[in-house]
Design an enzyme around this catalytic site. Structure first.
Site, PDB file in Angstrom:
ATOM      1  N   LYS A  35       6.778   8.675  -0.144  1.00 49.74           N
ATOM      2  CA  LYS A  35       5.621   7.794   0.011  1.00 49.74           C
ATOM      3  C   LYS A  35       4.641   8.391   1.014  1.00 49.74           C
ATOM      4  O   LYS A  35       4.959   8.577   2.192  1.00 49.74           O
ATOM      5  CB  LYS A  35       6.067   6.415   0.480  1.00 49.74           C
ATOM      6  CG  LYS A  35       4.917   5.410   0.513  1.00 49.74           C
ATOM      7  CD  LYS A  35       5.433   4.008   0.712  1.00 49.74           C
ATOM      8  CE  LYS A  35       5.536   3.580   2.140  1.00 49.74           C
ATOM      9  NZ  LYS A  35       4.261   3.447   2.852  1.00 49.74           N
ATOM     10  N   ASP A  62       0.562   5.631  -1.423  1.00 48.83           N
ATOM     11  CA  ASP A  62       0.517   4.221  -0.999  1.00 48.83           C
ATOM     12  C   ASP A  62      -0.764   3.994  -0.217  1.00 48.83           C
ATOM     13  O   ASP A  62      -0.743   3.848   1.002  1.00 48.83           O
ATOM     14  CB  ASP A  62       1.763   3.919  -0.149  1.00 48.83           C
ATOM     15  CG  ASP A  62       1.784   2.484   0.359  1.00 48.83           C
ATOM     16  OD1 ASP A  62       1.162   1.615  -0.280  1.00 48.83           O
ATOM     17  OD2 ASP A  62       2.429   2.240   1.394  1.00 48.83           O
ATOM     18  N   LYS A  64      -3.113   1.628  -1.214  1.00 44.59           N
ATOM     19  CA  LYS A  64      -3.506   0.217  -1.395  1.00 44.59           C
ATOM     20  C   LYS A  64      -5.013   0.082  -1.599  1.00 44.59           C
ATOM     21  O   LYS A  64      -5.709  -0.560  -0.811  1.00 44.59           O
ATOM     22  CB  LYS A  64      -3.046  -0.626  -0.202  1.00 44.59           C
ATOM     23  CG  LYS A  64      -1.542  -0.569   0.036  1.00 44.59           C
ATOM     24  CD  LYS A  64      -1.119  -1.514   1.154  1.00 44.59           C
ATOM     25  CE  LYS A  64       0.356  -1.470   1.423  1.00 44.59           C
ATOM     26  NZ  LYS A  64       0.820  -0.250   2.106  1.00 44.59           N
ATOM     27  N   ASP A  67     -11.589  -2.231  -3.477  1.00 47.32           N
ATOM     28  CA  ASP A  67     -13.033  -2.048  -3.329  1.00 47.32           C
ATOM     29  C   ASP A  67     -13.671  -2.510  -4.633  1.00 47.32           C
ATOM     30  O   ASP A  67     -12.986  -3.130  -5.459  1.00 47.32           O
ATOM     31  CB  ASP A  67     -13.341  -0.560  -3.031  1.00 47.32           C
ATOM     32  CG  ASP A  67     -14.607  -0.373  -2.211  1.00 47.32           C
ATOM     33  OD1 ASP A  67     -15.636  -0.985  -2.569  1.00 47.32           O
ATOM     34  OD2 ASP A  67     -14.577   0.378  -1.218  1.00 47.32           O
ATOM     35  N   ILE A  68     -14.934  -2.215  -4.850  1.00 45.10           N
ATOM     36  CA  ILE A  68     -15.544  -2.607  -6.127  1.00 45.10           C
ATOM     37  C   ILE A  68     -14.873  -1.799  -7.247  1.00 45.10           C
ATOM     38  O   ILE A  68     -14.331  -0.708  -6.997  1.00 45.10           O
ATOM     39  CB  ILE A  68     -17.083  -2.404  -6.125  1.00 45.10           C
ATOM     40  CG1 ILE A  68     -17.446  -0.938  -5.858  1.00 45.10           C
ATOM     41  CG2 ILE A  68     -17.742  -3.321  -5.104  1.00 45.10           C
ATOM     42  CD1 ILE A  68     -18.925  -0.641  -6.090  1.00 45.10           C
ATOM     43  N   ASN A  70     -15.653   0.172  -9.720  1.00 45.32           N
ATOM     44  CA  ASN A  70     -15.969   1.579  -9.968  1.00 45.32           C
ATOM     45  C   ASN A  70     -15.391   2.482  -8.886  1.00 45.32           C
ATOM     46  O   ASN A  70     -14.834   3.545  -9.179  1.00 45.32           O
ATOM     47  CB  ASN A  70     -17.492   1.761 -10.065  1.00 45.32           C
ATOM     48  CG  ASN A  70     -17.848   3.196 -10.386  1.00 45.32           C
ATOM     49  OD1 ASN A  70     -17.455   3.719 -11.423  1.00 45.32           O
ATOM     50  ND2 ASN A  70     -18.556   3.848  -9.477  1.00 45.32           N
ATOM     51  N   THR A  71     -15.471   2.057  -7.642  1.00 44.68           N
ATOM     52  CA  THR A  71     -14.973   2.871  -6.527  1.00 44.68           C
ATOM     53  C   THR A  71     -13.458   3.023  -6.600  1.00 44.68           C
ATOM     54  O   THR A  71     -12.919   4.126  -6.423  1.00 44.68           O
ATOM     55  CB  THR A  71     -15.395   2.233  -5.181  1.00 44.68           C
ATOM     56  OG1 THR A  71     -16.814   2.146  -5.169  1.00 44.68           O
ATOM     57  CG2 THR A  71     -14.927   3.049  -4.000  1.00 44.68           C
ATOM     58  N   THR A 126       3.784  -8.032   3.135  1.00 39.50           N
ATOM     59  CA  THR A 126       4.943  -8.723   3.718  1.00 39.50           C
ATOM     60  C   THR A 126       4.784  -8.887   5.231  1.00 39.50           C
ATOM     61  O   THR A 126       5.533  -9.636   5.851  1.00 39.50           O
ATOM     62  CB  THR A 126       6.263  -7.980   3.423  1.00 39.50           C
ATOM     63  OG1 THR A 126       6.106  -6.626   3.815  1.00 39.50           O
ATOM     64  CG2 THR A 126       6.636  -8.058   1.976  1.00 39.50           C
ATOM     65  N   GLY A 216      11.743   3.839   5.592  1.00 38.59           N
ATOM     66  CA  GLY A 216      11.072   4.769   6.498  1.00 38.59           C
ATOM     67  C   GLY A 216      11.964   5.160   7.647  1.00 38.59           C
ATOM     68  O   GLY A 216      12.804   6.063   7.553  1.00 38.59           O
ATOM     69  N   ARG A 217      11.812   4.425   8.773  1.00 33.04           N
ATOM     70  CA  ARG A 217      12.463   4.826  10.026  1.00 33.04           C
ATOM     71  C   ARG A 217      13.974   5.054   9.978  1.00 33.04           C
ATOM     72  O   ARG A 217      14.443   5.992  10.627  1.00 33.04           O
ATOM     73  CB  ARG A 217      12.071   3.836  11.137  1.00 33.04           C
ATOM     74  CG  ARG A 217      10.631   4.069  11.591  1.00 33.04           C
ATOM     75  CD  ARG A 217      10.055   2.886  12.306  1.00 33.04           C
ATOM     76  NE  ARG A 217       9.825   1.771  11.391  1.00 33.04           N
ATOM     77  CZ  ARG A 217       9.239   0.639  11.743  1.00 33.04           C
ATOM     78  NH1 ARG A 217       8.835   0.461  12.977  1.00 33.04           N
ATOM     79  NH2 ARG A 217       9.046  -0.320  10.856  1.00 33.04           N
TER      80      ARG A 217
HETATM   81  O1  C5P Z   1      10.142   2.357   8.727  1.00 29.49           O
HETATM   82  P1  C5P Z   1      10.198   1.311   7.667  1.00 29.49           P
HETATM   83  O2  C5P Z   1      11.421   1.409   6.773  1.00 29.49           O
HETATM   84  O3  C5P Z   1       9.986  -0.076   8.202  1.00 29.49           O
HETATM   85  O4  C5P Z   1       8.943   1.655   6.738  1.00 29.49           O
HETATM   86  C1  C5P Z   1       8.570   0.858   5.657  1.00 29.49           C
HETATM   87  C2  C5P Z   1       7.385   1.439   4.986  1.00 29.49           C
HETATM   88  O5  C5P Z   1       6.940   0.501   4.010  1.00 29.49           O
HETATM   89  C3  C5P Z   1       6.190   1.705   5.895  1.00 29.49           C
HETATM   90  O6  C5P Z   1       5.503   2.844   5.364  1.00 29.49           O
HETATM   91  C4  C5P Z   1       5.334   0.477   5.748  1.00 29.49           C
HETATM   92  O7  C5P Z   1       3.958   0.741   5.932  1.00 29.49           O
HETATM   93  C5  C5P Z   1       5.606   0.123   4.290  1.00 29.49           C
HETATM   94  N1  C5P Z   1       5.349  -1.246   3.966  1.00 29.49           N
HETATM   95  C6  C5P Z   1       5.996  -2.321   4.586  1.00 29.49           C
HETATM   96  N2  C5P Z   1       5.679  -3.597   4.207  1.00 29.49           N
HETATM   97  C7  C5P Z   1       4.761  -3.798   3.268  1.00 29.49           C
HETATM   98  C8  C5P Z   1       4.130  -2.723   2.627  1.00 29.49           C
HETATM   99  C9  C5P Z   1       4.459  -1.452   3.022  1.00 29.49           C
HETATM  100  O8  C5P Z   1       6.854  -2.138   5.427  1.00 29.49           O
HETATM  101  N3  C5P Z   1       4.471  -5.007   2.880  1.00 29.49           N
END
Ligand code: C5P
Length: 244
Positions: A35, A62, A64, A67-68, A70-71, A126, A216-217
């Site tokens: 991602k 990712d 997200k 915008d309008i 076309n953009t 979320t 992620g982490r």
């Molecule tokens: O480190 P961690 O596992 O919390 O990372 C979750 C990833 O998912 C991050 O990149 C975060 O921006 C993304 N994310 C999230 N909640 C959302 C949408 C995306 O935690 N609603």
């Protein structure tokens, strides 16, 4: 389009190029998608996508988009040209925005003989608490809005949504078994919660109907990211020992 698949998506949330390279090298045979979020894309630009793709890794952009019409469509077409494998837009941008994006991406991919990326919608972030949601002034509950937006996305031709695991059951019920549900907020029992609040374990998220889990982490900041990914994959496959 990919259906009924499950897999791990690793969020490369870092601005350190060396760390990106070592993570991608260590994890590319284990994960479904890497991602690339706003942080990484804003730091390195589309070249980071090209580099990940050159290693054989797949990319979920990712960004997200919102915008309008076309953009958003032009940005999604550009990402398709960069060969991203998955991308997303905010469903609150409305049906015209989403439909225009889907049409233009498909047209561009066909004209250039490229695969169409998996196209996803974001319902309600979320990170939005119930209190904050009330301040937005919508006259429907958060769950109602999530389901309505997910259905709208499906009608506009999207392949799936990004949503909290807690909403996965409702979305699955409303949008059917083929709709892809990607869920962040995943924490194995052995990992720190960090700032995530509404979390589930990998096994729980799959049981609730998720297809792809964004982590992620717990992986990126682990001493041994490959071993952490292996543990999560084992838990996704139902190995209870890995969950403890
Ligand atoms: O480190 P961690 O596992 O919390 O990372 C979750 C990833 O998912 C991050 O990149 C975060 O921006 C993304 N994310 C999230 N909640 C959302 C949408 C995306 O935690 N609603």
């Amino acid at each position: 389009m990919e259906n009924k698949k499950t897999g791990l998506i690793v969020a490369l949330d870092t601005s350190d190029r060396q760390q990106v390279e070592s993570l991608v090298t260590a994890l590319r045979d284990k994960v479904a998608y890497f991602k690339v979020g706003l942080q990484l894309f804003s730091t390195f630009g589309p070249e980071i996508v090209t580099w990940i793709k050159s290693t054989g890794g797949k990319v979920f952009a990712d960004l997200k988009l919102h915008d309008i019409p076309n953009t958003v469509a032009r940005a999604a077409v550009a990402l398709t040209g960069h060969r991203v494998d998955m991308l997303n837009v905010h469903l609150s941008g409305g049906p015209t925005m989403v439909e225009t994006m889907v049409t233009e991406v498909r047209k561009y991919a066909a004209a250039h003989d490229l695969p169409v990326p998996v196209l996803l919608g974001v319902t309600v972030l979320t990170s939005t608490s119930e209190t904050e949601y009330l301040q937005l002034g919508y006259n429907e509950s958060l769950n109602e809005r999530v389901v309505r937006l997910a259905k709208m996305g499906r009608e506009c031709g999207l392949d799936g949504v990004v949503a909290s695991p807690r909403e996965a059951v409702l979305i699955r019920e409303a949008c059917g078994s083929e709709f892809i549900i990607v869920t962040p907020g995943i924490r194995p029992r052995w990992a720190a919660k960090n700032d995530q609040r509404r979390i589930t374990t990998p096994g729980e998220a799959l049981n609730l109907g998720a297809n792809y889990l964004v982590v992620g982490r717990p992986i990126v900041q682990a001493g041994d990211p490959a071993a952490a990914a292996d543990k999560i994959l084992a838990e996704m496959e139902g190995d209870c020992d890995a969950a403890s």
